[in-house]
Write a protein that holds these residues in place. Structure first.
Motif, short mmCIF file in Angstrom:
data_model
loop_
_atom_site.label_atom_id
_atom_site.label_comp_id
_atom_site.label_asym_id
_atom_site.label_seq_id
_atom_site.Cartn_x
_atom_site.Cartn_y
_atom_site.Cartn_z
N PHE A 132 0.84 -1.20 0.00
CA PHE A 132 0.00 0.00 0.00
C PHE A 132 0.87 1.25 0.00
N GLU A 133 1.90 1.26 0.83
CA GLU A 133 2.82 2.40 0.89
C GLU A 133 3.55 2.57 -0.45
N ALA A 134 3.98 1.47 -1.03
CA ALA A 134 4.66 1.54 -2.32
C ALA A 134 3.74 2.11 -3.40
N CYS A 135 2.48 1.70 -3.41
CA CYS A 135 1.52 2.24 -4.39
C CYS A 135 1.38 3.74 -4.21
N HIS A 136 1.31 4.17 -2.97
CA HIS A 136 1.20 5.60 -2.69
C HIS A 136 2.43 6.37 -3.19
N ASP A 189 7.34 -9.16 -4.81
CA ASP A 189 6.18 -9.08 -3.91
C ASP A 189 5.11 -8.14 -4.45
N PHE A 190 5.53 -7.04 -5.07
CA PHE A 190 4.58 -6.09 -5.64
C PHE A 190 3.76 -6.76 -6.73
N ARG A 191 4.45 -7.46 -7.63
CA ARG A 191 3.75 -8.14 -8.73
C ARG A 191 2.81 -9.23 -8.21
N ALA A 192 3.22 -9.96 -7.19
CA ALA A 192 2.37 -11.01 -6.62
C ALA A 192 1.11 -10.42 -5.98
N SER A 193 1.22 -9.24 -5.41
CA SER A 193 0.08 -8.61 -4.74
C SER A 193 -0.83 -7.82 -5.67
N VAL A 194 -0.23 -7.09 -6.60
CA VAL A 194 -0.98 -6.15 -7.44
C VAL A 194 -1.28 -6.73 -8.82
N GLY A 195 -0.44 -7.63 -9.30
CA GLY A 195 -0.62 -8.19 -10.63
C GLY A 195 0.13 -7.43 -11.71
N LEU A 196 0.85 -6.39 -11.32
CA LEU A 196 1.67 -5.59 -12.23
C LEU A 196 3.02 -5.38 -11.58
N THR A 197 4.03 -5.13 -12.41
CA THR A 197 5.32 -4.74 -11.84
C THR A 197 5.20 -3.29 -11.38
N PRO A 198 6.09 -2.84 -10.53
CA PRO A 198 6.05 -1.43 -10.12
C PRO A 198 6.09 -0.46 -11.32
#
Length: 51
Positions: free
Chosen positions: A4-8, A35-44
């Motif tokens: 969540f923090e990374a998305c922000h 971890d981001f891709r596993a959670s969001v479905g996209l790379t950062p």
């Protein structure tokens, strides 16, 4: 919570991904991207591009 923090932090668009990963609590950029891709479905980078 870290994702969540990374998305922000990704939304402004000019902070390097390595810095965002570190600020969000990840030890290295590979761990952050995986971890981001596993959670969001996209790379950062992909997430930033669609924002």
């Amino acid at each position: 919570m870290r994702i969540f923090e990374a998305c922000h932090l990704l939304k402004p668009g000019n902070t390097p991904l390595t810095v965002i990963g570190f600020c969000a609590g990840f030890s290295d950029s590979a761990h952050f991207s995986r971890d981001f891709r596993a959670s969001v479905g996209l790379t950062p980078s992909e997430f930033r591009a669609v924002q």
